[in-house]
Design a protein around this motif. Structure first.
Motif, PDB file in Angstrom:
ATOM      1  N   LEU A   1     -10.212   9.608  -2.604  1.00 26.97           N
ATOM      2  CA  LEU A   1     -10.525   8.448  -3.424  1.00 26.97           C
ATOM      3  C   LEU A   1     -11.691   8.764  -4.354  1.00 26.97           C
ATOM      4  O   LEU A   1     -12.622   9.479  -3.981  1.00 26.97           O
ATOM      5  CB  LEU A   1     -10.870   7.260  -2.533  1.00 26.97           C
ATOM      6  CG  LEU A   1      -9.749   6.843  -1.564  1.00 26.97           C
ATOM      7  CD1 LEU A   1     -10.290   5.900  -0.509  1.00 26.97           C
ATOM      8  CD2 LEU A   1      -8.605   6.197  -2.319  1.00 26.97           C
TER       9      LEU A   1
ATOM     10  N   PHE B   1      -1.661   6.698   3.174  1.00 29.38           N
ATOM     11  CA  PHE B   1      -2.296   8.010   3.097  1.00 29.38           C
ATOM     12  C   PHE B   1      -1.394   9.053   3.750  1.00 29.38           C
ATOM     13  O   PHE B   1      -0.719   8.777   4.740  1.00 29.38           O
ATOM     14  CB  PHE B   1      -3.652   8.000   3.811  1.00 29.38           C
ATOM     15  CG  PHE B   1      -4.684   7.136   3.142  1.00 29.38           C
ATOM     16  CD1 PHE B   1      -4.877   7.195   1.776  1.00 29.38           C
ATOM     17  CD2 PHE B   1      -5.470   6.274   3.887  1.00 29.38           C
ATOM     18  CE1 PHE B   1      -5.834   6.408   1.156  1.00 29.38           C
ATOM     19  CE2 PHE B   1      -6.434   5.480   3.280  1.00 29.38           C
ATOM     20  CZ  PHE B   1      -6.615   5.547   1.908  1.00 29.38           C
TER      21      PHE B   1
ATOM     22  N   SER C   1      -6.090   5.911 -10.375  1.00 29.54           N
ATOM     23  CA  SER C   1      -5.682   5.396  -9.068  1.00 29.54           C
ATOM     24  C   SER C   1      -4.239   5.785  -8.755  1.00 29.54           C
ATOM     25  O   SER C   1      -3.901   6.089  -7.602  1.00 29.54           O
ATOM     26  CB  SER C   1      -5.859   3.879  -9.016  1.00 29.54           C
ATOM     27  OG  SER C   1      -4.993   3.225  -9.928  1.00 29.54           O
TER      28      SER C   1
ATOM     29  N   ARG D   1      -3.493   3.064  -0.043  1.00 30.09           N
ATOM     30  CA  ARG D   1      -4.039   2.639  -1.331  1.00 30.09           C
ATOM     31  C   ARG D   1      -3.287   1.396  -1.801  1.00 30.09           C
ATOM     32  O   ARG D   1      -2.060   1.367  -1.808  1.00 30.09           O
ATOM     33  CB  ARG D   1      -3.898   3.772  -2.358  1.00 30.09           C
ATOM     34  CG  ARG D   1      -4.423   5.113  -1.842  1.00 30.09           C
ATOM     35  CD  ARG D   1      -3.978   6.237  -2.763  1.00 30.09           C
ATOM     36  NE  ARG D   1      -4.058   7.532  -2.111  1.00 30.09           N
ATOM     37  CZ  ARG D   1      -5.053   8.392  -2.256  1.00 30.09           C
ATOM     38  NH1 ARG D   1      -6.060   8.091  -3.053  1.00 30.09           N
ATOM     39  NH2 ARG D   1      -5.044   9.551  -1.627  1.00 30.09           N
ATOM     40  N   LYS D   2      -4.019   0.412  -2.239  1.00 32.39           N
ATOM     41  CA  LYS D   2      -3.459  -0.899  -2.562  1.00 32.39           C
ATOM     42  C   LYS D   2      -3.032  -0.969  -4.024  1.00 32.39           C
ATOM     43  O   LYS D   2      -3.783  -0.614  -4.926  1.00 32.39           O
ATOM     44  CB  LYS D   2      -4.516  -1.966  -2.266  1.00 32.39           C
ATOM     45  CG  LYS D   2      -4.133  -3.388  -2.591  1.00 32.39           C
ATOM     46  CD  LYS D   2      -5.288  -4.301  -2.203  1.00 32.39           C
ATOM     47  CE  LYS D   2      -5.043  -5.746  -2.573  1.00 32.39           C
ATOM     48  NZ  LYS D   2      -6.193  -6.606  -2.190  1.00 32.39           N
TER      49      LYS D   2
ATOM     50  N   MET E   1     -12.592   5.306   6.238  1.00 32.51           N
ATOM     51  CA  MET E   1     -11.713   6.174   5.468  1.00 32.51           C
ATOM     52  C   MET E   1     -11.540   7.523   6.163  1.00 32.51           C
ATOM     53  O   MET E   1     -12.494   8.046   6.749  1.00 32.51           O
ATOM     54  CB  MET E   1     -12.287   6.405   4.061  1.00 32.51           C
ATOM     55  CG  MET E   1     -12.415   5.141   3.249  1.00 32.51           C
ATOM     56  SD  MET E   1     -10.804   4.390   2.904  1.00 32.51           S
ATOM     57  CE  MET E   1     -11.321   2.768   2.314  1.00 32.51           C
TER      58      MET E   1
ATOM     59  N   VAL F   1       0.830  -1.203   0.000  1.00 27.07           N
ATOM     60  CA  VAL F   1       0.000   0.000   0.000  1.00 27.07           C
ATOM     61  C   VAL F   1       0.863   1.249   0.000  1.00 27.07           C
ATOM     62  O   VAL F   1       1.967   1.266   0.552  1.00 27.07           O
ATOM     63  CB  VAL F   1      -0.957   0.046   1.222  1.00 27.07           C
ATOM     64  CG1 VAL F   1      -1.922  -1.114   1.189  1.00 27.07           C
ATOM     65  CG2 VAL F   1      -0.176   0.067   2.525  1.00 27.07           C
TER      66      VAL F   1
ATOM     67  N   GLU G   1      -4.223   9.657  -8.102  1.00 20.95           N
ATOM     68  CA  GLU G   1      -4.758   9.936  -6.766  1.00 20.95           C
ATOM     69  C   GLU G   1      -3.697   9.714  -5.699  1.00 20.95           C
ATOM     70  O   GLU G   1      -3.549  10.520  -4.770  1.00 20.95           O
ATOM     71  CB  GLU G   1      -5.964   9.034  -6.481  1.00 20.95           C
ATOM     72  CG  GLU G   1      -7.225   9.418  -7.209  1.00 20.95           C
ATOM     73  CD  GLU G   1      -8.370   8.459  -6.935  1.00 20.95           C
ATOM     74  OE1 GLU G   1      -9.487   8.724  -7.410  1.00 20.95           O
ATOM     75  OE2 GLU G   1      -8.142   7.433  -6.252  1.00 20.95           O
ATOM     76  N   ALA G   2      -2.958   8.613  -5.824  1.00 20.34           N
ATOM     77  CA  ALA G   2      -1.930   8.302  -4.831  1.00 20.34           C
ATOM     78  C   ALA G   2      -0.809   9.332  -4.847  1.00 20.34           C
ATOM     79  O   ALA G   2      -0.334   9.774  -3.794  1.00 20.34           O
ATOM     80  CB  ALA G   2      -1.373   6.900  -5.080  1.00 20.34           C
TER      81      ALA G   2
ATOM     82  N   TYR H   1      -4.548  -3.730   6.553  1.00 21.31           N
ATOM     83  CA  TYR H   1      -5.384  -2.755   5.860  1.00 21.31           C
ATOM     84  C   TYR H   1      -5.767  -1.579   6.765  1.00 21.31           C
ATOM     85  O   TYR H   1      -6.031  -0.481   6.290  1.00 21.31           O
ATOM     86  CB  TYR H   1      -6.676  -3.413   5.368  1.00 21.31           C
ATOM     87  CG  TYR H   1      -6.559  -4.170   4.067  1.00 21.31           C
ATOM     88  CD1 TYR H   1      -6.252  -3.518   2.877  1.00 21.31           C
ATOM     89  CD2 TYR H   1      -6.788  -5.542   4.023  1.00 21.31           C
ATOM     90  CE1 TYR H   1      -6.170  -4.211   1.680  1.00 21.31           C
ATOM     91  CE2 TYR H   1      -6.709  -6.245   2.831  1.00 21.31           C
ATOM     92  CZ  TYR H   1      -6.396  -5.575   1.662  1.00 21.31           C
ATOM     93  OH  TYR H   1      -6.317  -6.266   0.481  1.00 21.31           O
TER      94      TYR H   1
END
Length: 341
Positions: free
Chosen positions: A115, A25, A105, A194-195, A126, A22, A108-109, A185
């Motif tokens: 998200l 965040f 995705s 984020r995975k 979240m 991951v 975003e990261a 997680y």
């Protein structure tokens, strides 16, 4: 896809390490934008408009499903039933929406954006600052890729295979994730990041017991383009970095099904860039102006300027970029996992 309750249990079989990691965040302040400053009503002189031409080079077996199962003879195979890919004029295609989702995705990261989608089940887990935004309050990802009541500023065409033909492969059966049973997680009840799945040197084949799929193998390539309008220099650079173009942090992206078992590794090459900050001049002459269509060394230098702007403005978070480049590193010597994980 089988339900979690149907996942086979093998108590005497050692559990493999996870094929993913991951990007954590980040608590840094979010950048916010007003739609009126980037609106769709006109091309703005202080922003950039144009398109990328891309070549997608497949590195491991790739299957982007249509959700349709056909008889094998319909695609020239002796296998009774096959899950298909999208085709156009006998060439396989990747829907633009598939590329858009994968790229969003990553974007975003890298920009610590909220998200794009969160299921109701995990919304309470979240961080509040990362809940999806609406059109009147845009973040970097929603500005470019869209949000409720906001169309976005980048548009993806379907990627078309460069040659006809296809092959049939057998993908191992996949099972849905079980985040509630995976401690990593969550921390103190909140999601940690984020995975993203690691790449592998080759995809695992399910043999004759796997799911028959229409796929392409290594060295196959697709061509596509991304159109953009009203992007700042930094946003243009962040988009390029998300495509794995930063020479200091190169990586490949993942597309389609079978990511846990090594499917879907794709290297992106930007072959051409057309970029203008004033479209008025384009229509003031009957002559076709090719000076804005860049390739080769001119393209490399232009991309370097844009990516540098993304770093200097801190639109791209360095910590997130380092983490993502480590996870999506390519080439790799990592072997795809077999069995339970």
């Amino acid at each position: 896809m089988p339900e979690n309750k149907d996942r086979p249990q093998y108590p005497n079989q050692p559990v493999n390490p996870k094929p993913y990691s991951v990007v954590e965040f980040d608590g840094s302040k979010l950048q916010r934008y007003r739609p009126m400053d980037y609106g769709h009503n006109k091309y703005r002189d202080n922003l950039f408009h144009g398109s990328f031409s891309l070549q997608l080079k497949v590195q491991t077996a790739l299957h982007v499903s249509t959700g349709v199962v056909v008889m094998g003879k319909d695609v020239g195979s002796k296998v009774p039933l096959i899950k298909t890919m999208q085709t156009s004029q006998d060439k396989l295609t990747i829907p633009g929406s598939s590329l858009k989702g994968a790229l969003r995705s990553i974007f975003e990261a890298l920009t610590n954006s909220p998200l794009g989608v969160i299921t109701g089940k995990y919304k309470s887990k979240m961080p509040v600052r990362l809940l999806p935004s609406k059109g009147e309050d845009l973040n970097p990802a929603s500005l470019l890729f869209g949000a409720m009541s906001w169309q976005g500023l980048v548009h993806f065409k379907d990627a078309v295979g460069t040659s006809p033909g296809t092959q049939v492969g057998f993908m191992p059966s996949m099972y849905s994730p079980q985040p509630d049973k995976r401690v990593a997680y969550f921390i103190n009840g909140l999601a940690v990041g984020r995975k993203f799945y690691y790449h592998a040197v080759a995809a695992v084949s399910g043999g004759d017991r796997g799911v028959p799929v229409q796929q392409v193998g290594k060295n196959y390539s697709f061509k596509t383009s991304i159109q953009f309008r009203n992007l700042s220099e930094a946003h243009l650079g962040a988009l390029l970095i998300s495509l794995g173009q930063d020479p200091d942090y190169p990586f490949a992206i993942k597309l389609g099904a079978g990511k846990p078992v090594g499917f879907g590794t794709v290297v992106v090459e930007v072959t051409h860039l057309e970029c203008r900050d004033n479209l008025k001049s384009r229509y003031q002459s009957y002559r076709s102006d090719q000076s804005h269509k860049l390739e080769g060394e001119a393209l490399r230098k232009r991309m370097e300027v844009a990516m540098q702007a993304a770093h200097q403005t801190q639109l791209v978070n360095k910590r997130a970029l380092e983490s993502l480049a480590r996870i999506l590193q390519w080439p790799t010597d990592r072997e795809a996992l077999r069995g339970n994980y």
